[in-house]
Design an enzyme around this catalytic site. Structure first.
Site, short mmCIF file in Angstrom:
data_model
loop_
_atom_site.label_atom_id
_atom_site.label_comp_id
_atom_site.label_asym_id
_atom_site.label_seq_id
_atom_site.Cartn_x
_atom_site.Cartn_y
_atom_site.Cartn_z
N HIS A 236 0.83 -1.20 0.00
CA HIS A 236 0.00 0.00 0.00
C HIS A 236 0.87 1.25 0.00
CE1 HIS A 236 -3.44 2.52 0.09
NE2 HIS A 236 -2.75 3.27 0.92
N TYR A 240 1.39 4.86 -2.56
CA TYR A 240 1.61 6.26 -2.17
C TYR A 240 2.97 6.78 -2.62
CZ TYR A 240 -2.83 6.57 0.15
OH TYR A 240 -4.16 6.62 0.40
N HIS A 387 -9.99 0.40 -10.62
CA HIS A 387 -9.58 1.37 -9.59
C HIS A 387 -8.15 1.86 -9.81
CE1 HIS A 387 -8.40 2.99 -5.70
NE2 HIS A 387 -7.54 2.00 -5.52
N PHE A 388 -7.22 0.92 -10.06
CA PHE A 388 -5.85 1.44 -10.14
C PHE A 388 -5.51 1.96 -11.53
CE2 PHE A 388 -4.87 -3.23 -10.28
CZ PHE A 388 -4.21 -3.30 -11.50
N HIS A 389 -6.39 1.71 -12.50
CA HIS A 389 -6.16 2.40 -13.77
C HIS A 389 -6.65 3.85 -13.71
CE1 HIS A 389 -4.89 -1.47 -15.37
NE2 HIS A 389 -4.26 -0.74 -16.28
N ARG A 452 -10.39 -10.48 -12.25
CA ARG A 452 -9.16 -9.88 -12.77
C ARG A 452 -8.16 -11.00 -13.03
NH1 ARG A 452 -5.83 -7.19 -7.63
NH2 ARG A 452 -4.32 -6.78 -9.28
N ARG A 453 -7.09 -10.69 -13.75
CA ARG A 453 -5.99 -11.61 -13.98
C ARG A 453 -6.44 -12.95 -14.55
NH1 ARG A 453 -2.23 -10.48 -8.56
NH2 ARG A 453 -1.14 -8.77 -9.53
FE1 HAS Z 1 -6.02 1.74 -4.03
C1 HAS Z 1 -6.16 -1.67 -4.51
C2 HAS Z 1 -7.96 1.46 -1.25
C3 HAS Z 1 -5.78 5.14 -3.52
C4 HAS Z 1 -3.50 1.90 -6.38
N1 HAS Z 1 -5.03 0.38 -5.23
C5 HAS Z 1 -5.26 -0.98 -5.28
C6 HAS Z 1 -4.35 -1.57 -6.23
C7 HAS Z 1 -3.57 -0.56 -6.72
C8 HAS Z 1 -4.02 0.66 -6.09
C9 HAS Z 1 -2.43 -0.69 -7.71
O1 HAS Z 1 -8.88 -0.79 0.62
C10 HAS Z 1 -4.32 -3.06 -6.61
C11 HAS Z 1 -3.22 -3.82 -6.00
C12 HAS Z 1 -3.27 -5.25 -6.50
O2 HAS Z 1 -2.66 -5.52 -7.54
O3 HAS Z 1 -3.94 -6.07 -5.88
N2 HAS Z 1 -6.78 3.06 -2.67
C13 HAS Z 1 -7.55 2.73 -1.62
C14 HAS Z 1 -7.91 3.94 -0.87
C15 HAS Z 1 -7.30 4.99 -1.54
C16 HAS Z 1 -6.58 4.41 -2.65
C17 HAS Z 1 -8.77 4.04 0.34
N3 HAS Z 1 -4.89 3.23 -4.81
C18 HAS Z 1 -4.93 4.56 -4.46
C19 HAS Z 1 -3.96 5.30 -5.21
C20 HAS Z 1 -3.31 4.38 -6.01
C21 HAS Z 1 -3.91 3.09 -5.75
C22 HAS Z 1 -3.73 6.78 -5.08
C23 HAS Z 1 -2.20 4.55 -6.98
C24 HAS Z 1 -1.58 5.64 -7.24
N4 HAS Z 1 -6.92 0.20 -3.11
C25 HAS Z 1 -7.62 0.29 -1.95
C26 HAS Z 1 -8.00 -1.07 -1.50
C27 HAS Z 1 -7.48 -1.96 -2.43
C28 HAS Z 1 -6.81 -1.14 -3.41
C29 HAS Z 1 -8.77 -1.45 -0.32
C30 HAS Z 1 -7.58 -3.49 -2.40
C31 HAS Z 1 -8.71 -3.97 -3.20
C32 HAS Z 1 -8.74 -5.47 -3.25
O4 HAS Z 1 -9.73 -6.03 -2.78
O5 HAS Z 1 -7.81 -6.09 -3.78
C33 HAS Z 1 -7.34 6.45 -1.09
O6 HAS Z 1 -6.02 6.90 -0.90
C34 HAS Z 1 -8.05 7.33 -2.02
C35 HAS Z 1 -8.15 8.76 -1.48
C36 HAS Z 1 -8.47 9.74 -2.58
C37 HAS Z 1 -9.53 10.56 -2.59
C38 HAS Z 1 -9.72 11.49 -3.76
C39 HAS Z 1 -9.39 12.96 -3.43
C40 HAS Z 1 -9.45 13.77 -4.69
C41 HAS Z 1 -8.49 14.60 -5.15
C42 HAS Z 1 -8.68 15.23 -6.49
C43 HAS Z 1 -8.99 16.69 -6.39
C44 HAS Z 1 -9.47 17.20 -7.68
C45 HAS Z 1 -9.23 18.43 -8.16
C46 HAS Z 1 -9.86 18.85 -9.41
C47 HAS Z 1 -8.37 19.43 -7.46
C48 HAS Z 1 -10.55 10.58 -1.51
C49 HAS Z 1 -7.23 14.90 -4.39
C50 HAS Z 1 -10.95 19.80 -9.07
C51 HAS Z 1 -12.06 19.60 -10.02
C52 HAS Z 1 -13.35 19.70 -9.72
C53 HAS Z 1 -14.37 19.48 -10.78
C54 HAS Z 1 -13.87 19.96 -8.33
CU CU Z 2 -3.94 -0.11 -0.60
#
Ligand code: HAS
Ligand code: CU
Length: 564
Positions: A236, A240, A387-389, A452-453
């Site tokens: 994880h 990050y 999700h990760f794409h 997947r996979r």
């Molecule tokens: Fe994830 C699985 C939970 C973020 C990558 N994640 C994965 C895998 C990858 C990955 C590669 O809890 C698969 C691994 C594998 O091969 O098995 N992930 C989360 C959570 C977050 C999260 C809670 N993941 C990421 C990020 C990644 C990434 C970032 C890569 C860079 N993920 C999981 C979980 C799994 C998981 C489980 C396991 C699933 C399973 O069952 O296998 C959080 O960090 C997300 C927080 C983000 C936000 C969004 C905030 C929005 C922002 C944008 C602002 C926009 C602006 C534009 C300024 C809450 C900062 C303004 C425009 C307007 C129109 C207003």
């Molecule tokens: Cu994770």
């Protein structure tokens, strides 16, 4: 894009007309250019594997779906990211600290590069010979050739050498500027490196201590629950490690590009501290369906996962505030008038914004993943791939592409012409369309249970299998569009490296200026020993008992298995 760089100097830097020394620029180029090969080959693997899964092509007997999938994951998720990140971080450290590296630091940087490059080539050869077909997560009991693991270990060790070089540059700066808080870029780089070192030590122990001796036959068995848990302790934080450099760009470089200021120097630092603290003790959210780990500890880590969402929400707030300040200072009026004043025609901003936009559904999907109950529905389905794409392959990758559009010109002195700027904007729109067809539709297919996979199957003509296959057709069309977008970005890179006209002016390395009214960051934020200690304590709280329980269980462990 050739602005006079006197404008670029901010509180973070005293350099006007800044250019890199040739020796430093060569080092940065080596890392960045190597990463481009990984993008092209990894993208090609993605196109082929998806075409196979959609039933469009039959692969030759010497190449399998799982080989391609391993190449795709390793080249894009591990190789491209690590090389690019090290190159970008080096560039910002040189720019915002003393303007150049010492010969020792440069030497370490080069040693890191060679370790990483040799490791990559070794692992890639093993994948080509079908001896490393264990995907980028290398779960036991599937066992690859020891050389595959050795290759990946070299990749990590190389990144440590580069990290030491950057830490040295930072320490040097702080000694010279006693009592001052460090430039934001350098601060964030050090935070990223601390996170990386903490997490990657665990995977290094897994690979060097268990998988390599096991695949050589020196130890007979390994416990798969143990190796998976060690992997996700790292895994994880790994995601990050990809995200933080993108955040650095959003916090530090983008404000300058949009003509605004960094509105707080403390909030971004606090964000990165939170990310250090909560990135590691959450790895069990990847193992919510694994046997062998007690529910209580999974639940605790689910709660900590909800906490690690907070810094991302702070980031969303800060970025929008920065955009608003910039838009208003350019004369934007009313509630949303400032939006129009943002530099929409500048690819360095536009492409990044496309990435930010997709982080909203990407992040929301992450919160769904980490919900203990909902994870039962989505785990091991195409949802997770979707999700990760969106997170990695869109938000992070488009941000990295946007960085190349000014960083290569800074390094080569060639112009990012209006024509290339337009192409880059088209490229990002293609990327978004491709990702909506692929990444978003994968979410829907995943909810229907599509795994997947998994290589092509019509599931014996079963109704559900056929339904999955119809989604796969759309997803594969998305994949083709994405490959076209990759070809386009490679074209832009070739132009920027070799062909585009040389600029007469110094090209700007954009570093934002901190808003005058922003308070000095509290000293405690830069007392790393405090945060490293808290981070270790939190990890012990979250992981000590699960590891202890795995150790005392009398699971026999598994012999190496070649399942392919
Ligand atoms: Fe994830 C699985 C939970 C973020 C990558 N994640 C994965 C895998 C990858 C990955 C590669 O809890 C698969 C691994 C594998 O091969 O098995 N992930 C989360 C959570 C977050 C999260 C809670 N993941 C990421 C990020 C990644 C990434 C970032 C890569 C860079 N993920 C999981 C979980 C799994 C998981 C489980 C396991 C699933 C399973 O069952 O296998 C959080 O960090 C997300 C927080 C983000 C936000 C969004 C905030 C929005 C922002 C944008 C602002 C926009 C602006 C534009 C300024 C809450 C900062 C303004 C425009 C307007 C129109 C207003
Ligand atoms: Cu994770």
């Amino acid at each position: 894009m050739t602005t006079d760089s006197t404008k670029a100097s901010g509180s973070d830097s005293t350099f006007s007309n800044f250019t890199f020394e040739e020796k430093d620029s060569n080092l940065i180029k080596a890392y960045i250019y190597f990463s481009f090969f990984a993008v092209f080959l990894g993208g090609l693997a993605g196109l082929l594997q998806l075409s196979q899964r959609a039933g469009w092509i039959t692969l030759p007997s010497w190449l399998t779906y799982y080989q391609l999938l391993t190449a795709h994951g390793v080249l894009l998720a591990l190789v491209f990211t690590t090389f690019f990140i090290v190159g970008y971080l080096f560039s910002g450290m040189v720019k915002t600290l003393d303007g150049k590296l010492t010969p020792t630091e440069r030497g370490l940087g080069w040693a890191g590069f060679y370790f990483m490059a040799i490791g990559t080539i070794l692992a890639f050869i093993m994948i080509l010979t079908n001896d490393g077909t264990v995907l980028y997560t290398f779960y036991s009991p599937m066992a690859a050739s020891p050389w595959y693991y050795i290759g990946l270990a070299l990749l990590i060790i190389g990144s440590w050498l580069a990290s030491i070089a950057m830490i040295s540059a930072y320490v040097r700066w702080r000694k010279k500027h006693k009592g001052k808080s460090s430039p934001l870029f350098a601060y964030m780089t050090i935070a990223t490196i601390i996170l990386w070192l903490h997490a990657s030590i665990m995977v290094a122990i897994e690979v060097v201590g268990l998988l390599i001796p096991w695949s050589f036959g020196i130890i007979e068995r390994v416990d798969s629950t143990l190796t998976r848990t060690m992997f996700w302790y790292f895994g994880h934080a790994l995601v990050y490690f990809w995200l933080l450099p993108a955040y650095i760009y959003w916090y530090v470089n983008i404000p300058q590009i949009v003509g605004g200021k960094i509105f707080s120097s403390s909030l971004p630092r606090l964000t990165f501290i939170l990310l250090i603290l909560f990135s590691v003790p959450v790895g069990l959210h990847h193992q919510l369906t694994d046997p062998g780990v007690e529910s209580f500890w999974k639940f605790l880590q689910v709660i900590l996962t909800m906490l690690v969402v907070v810094p991302s929400l702070i980031t969303a707030f800060s970025i929008i505030a920065t955009f608003e300040l910039a838009g208003r200072s350019r004369g934007g009026k009313g509630l949303f008038g400032w939006v129009k004043k943002l530099p929409w025609k500048d690819a360095r901003f536009f492409v990044t914004f496309m990435g930010m936009l997709m982080f909203i559904p990407g992040g929301a999907g992450g919160i769904i993943n980490s919900s203990f109950q909902l994870n039962q529905v989505v785990h091991n389905t195409w949802w997770v791939t979707g999700h990760f794409h969106l997170t990695l392959a869109t938000s992070v990758v488009l941000t990295f592409f946007a960085i190349t559009y000014w960083l290569i010109p800074v390094l080569t002195g060639r112009t990012f012409t209006k024509h290339l700027n337009k192409l880059a904007i088209v490229q990002s729109i293609l990327w978004l369309v491709g990702m909506i067809l692929m990444g978003v539709v994968m979410h829907f297919a995943g909810i229907l249970g599509s795994p997947r996979r998994t290589s092509y199957s019509d599931y014996g003509g079963h109704e559900m299998g056929l339904k999955w296959l119809s989604y796969t057709q759309v997803i594969a069309v998305g994949g083709v569009i994405l490959f076209i977008a990759i070809a386009l970005v490679v074209y832009i890179w070739i132009k920027l490296i070799f062909l585009s006209p040389k600029s007469e002016k110094t090209i700007e390395y954009p570093v934002g200026v901190v808003y005058e009214k922003a308070a000095e960051p509290p000293k405690i934020l830069e007392k790393w020993s405090v945060w490293i200690t808290v981070s270790i304590i939190l990890s012990i709280v979250a992981y000590a008992v699960p590891f202890y329980q795995i150790f005392i269980s009398d699971a026999p462990g598994s012999l190496p298995i070649r399942s392919w």
